[in-house]
Design a protein around this motif. Structure first.
Motif, short mmCIF file in Angstrom:
data_model
loop_
_atom_site.label_atom_id
_atom_site.label_comp_id
_atom_site.label_asym_id
_atom_site.label_seq_id
_atom_site.Cartn_x
_atom_site.Cartn_y
_atom_site.Cartn_z
N GLY A 115 0.83 -1.15 0.03
CA GLY A 115 -0.02 0.00 -0.15
C GLY A 115 1.00 1.29 -0.07
N GLY A 116 2.24 1.24 -0.17
CA GLY A 116 2.86 2.21 -0.11
C GLY A 116 4.57 2.04 0.16
N ALA A 117 5.13 3.31 0.31
CA ALA A 117 6.49 3.06 0.57
C ALA A 117 6.65 4.16 1.55
N ALA A 118 7.96 3.80 2.44
CA ALA A 118 8.40 5.07 3.26
C ALA A 118 10.17 4.82 3.49
N SER A 119 10.59 6.02 3.80
CA SER A 119 11.95 5.71 3.86
C SER A 119 12.43 6.78 4.96
N LEU A 120 13.70 6.51 5.58
CA LEU A 120 14.22 7.56 6.52
C LEU A 120 15.81 7.29 6.71
N VAL A 121 16.54 8.20 7.61
CA VAL A 121 17.80 8.17 7.77
C VAL A 121 17.94 8.08 9.43
N SER A 122 18.92 7.13 9.94
CA SER A 122 18.77 7.08 11.32
C SER A 122 20.56 7.28 11.39
N THR A 123 20.94 8.21 12.57
CA THR A 123 22.22 8.67 12.58
C THR A 123 22.64 8.57 13.93
N ALA A 124 23.78 7.91 14.02
CA ALA A 124 24.56 8.04 15.53
C ALA A 124 25.85 8.34 15.25
N THR A 125 26.38 9.01 16.26
CA THR A 125 27.70 9.26 16.53
C THR A 125 28.69 8.29 17.22
N VAL A 126 29.72 8.08 16.69
CA VAL A 126 30.50 7.05 17.17
C VAL A 126 31.98 7.56 17.39
N ARG A 127 32.25 7.50 18.54
CA ARG A 127 33.80 8.15 19.08
C ARG A 127 34.90 6.83 19.09
N PHE A 128 35.91 6.97 18.23
CA PHE A 128 36.94 5.95 18.49
C PHE A 128 37.92 6.22 19.48
N ARG A 129 38.65 5.25 20.21
CA ARG A 129 39.75 5.72 20.97
C ARG A 129 40.81 5.90 20.16
N GLN A 130 42.11 6.42 20.67
CA GLN A 130 42.92 6.51 20.25
C GLN A 130 43.80 5.21 19.79
N LEU A 131 44.02 4.78 18.48
CA LEU A 131 44.36 3.49 18.38
C LEU A 131 45.86 3.56 18.03
N ALA A 132 46.52 2.45 18.37
CA ALA A 132 48.01 2.33 18.33
C ALA A 132 48.14 1.84 16.82
N ALA A 164 32.77 5.17 22.69
CA ALA A 164 31.34 5.49 22.84
C ALA A 164 30.41 5.62 21.74
N ILE A 165 29.21 5.69 22.01
CA ILE A 165 28.28 5.71 21.00
C ILE A 165 27.04 6.71 21.52
N GLU A 166 26.79 7.54 20.59
CA GLU A 166 25.72 8.40 21.03
C GLU A 166 24.52 8.25 19.84
N GLY A 167 23.35 7.47 20.25
CA GLY A 167 22.45 7.02 19.22
C GLY A 167 22.21 5.83 19.50
N ASP A 168 21.48 5.09 18.21
CA ASP A 168 21.39 3.69 18.09
C ASP A 168 22.14 2.87 17.63
N PHE A 169 22.59 1.95 18.75
CA PHE A 169 23.69 0.73 18.18
C PHE A 169 23.48 0.17 16.94
N PHE A 170 22.04 -0.12 16.74
CA PHE A 170 21.86 -0.86 15.41
C PHE A 170 21.76 -0.13 14.08
N THR A 171 21.77 1.24 14.39
CA THR A 171 22.10 2.10 13.23
C THR A 171 23.65 1.82 12.62
N VAL A 172 24.45 1.74 13.90
CA VAL A 172 25.90 1.67 13.48
C VAL A 172 25.99 0.13 12.82
N MET A 173 25.34 -0.75 13.37
CA MET A 173 25.53 -2.25 12.85
C MET A 173 24.72 -2.20 11.46
N GLY A 174 23.97 -1.47 10.85
CA GLY A 174 23.74 -1.32 9.50
C GLY A 174 22.11 -1.51 9.24
N LEU A 175 21.16 -1.77 10.39
CA LEU A 175 20.03 -1.78 10.55
C LEU A 175 19.05 -1.16 11.62
#
Length: 197
Positions: A115-132, A164-175
């Motif tokens: 009966g129709g279609a819908a779309s959206l964008v979900s955004t999360a902020t991810v912080r990486f630690r300092q990597l060796a 750290a993550i600010e927002g939805d973990f599953f957005t970062v995972m891809g769904l």
């Protein structure tokens, strides 16, 4: 004698991503996989979020089915989109760029129903630690990041890169599964039958 709820219709997952398959299976939604033959390049002038949404919509439109779900993930750092690295060397460059700083992950989600279609964008902020340096080299050499936007997977070995993550973990995972559930409900998918034995 009670009536048995009909099995909900199968979704068509327009994606070859094993992470997205895993999440739909965890939800108990019946589905089949039909990866689309859709390009994944950004267009000039698009923001990374716009790219993620457009590509999700294009993937959903590229396959047939009564209920089609598609997603596309784009990693953004300093306004620049990072797709999937071409090789381990590029994966190292991505990780150096992300090390010790925040970046944004945009997952576009598209759903097409009878009966129709819908779309959206979900955004999360991810912080990486300092990597060796050795961590960057070893992770890139593992090959885990080669099929993932930004060159890392938060649910696998790459979990140790994230501070750290600010927002939805599953957005970062891809769904973004909660957003998908809501869209299914809005478009009339019979969710009440999904968890019935």
């Amino acid at each position: 004698m009670g009536t048995v709820a009909a099995r909900p219709p199968a979704l068509v997952l327009a994606s070859g991503s094993p992470r997205r398959r895993e999440l739909l299976a965890r939800l108990g939604l019946p589905f089949e996989v039909r990866p689309p033959a859709a390009e994944e390049a950004p267009r000039p002038g698009e923001t990374p979020a716009q790219t993620a949404r457009r590509l999700a919509e294009a993937k959903a439109a590229a396959v047939m089915g009564d209920w089609v779900v598609a997603a596309d993930t784009v990693v953004e750092v300093e306004g620049r989109a990072l797709g999937k690295p071409r090789d381990a060397e590029e994966n190292e460059r991505f990780l150096r760029l992300l090390s010790g700083r925040d970046h944004r992950v945009h997952t576009g989600l598209a759903l097409v129903g009878p009966g129709g279609a819908a779309s959206l964008v979900s955004t999360a902020t991810v912080r990486f630690r300092q990597l060796a340096d050795w961590e960057i080299a070893a992770y890139a050499a593992s090959g885990e990041g080669l099929d993932k936007a930004g060159g890392y997977g938060i649910q696998e070995k790459g979990m140790v890169l994230v501070e750290a993550i600010e927002g939805d973990f599953f957005t970062v995972m891809g769904l973004p599964v909660a957003r998908l559930w809501t869209l299914l409900d809005e478009l009339g998918y019979p969710l009440e039958g999904v968890w019935r034995a």
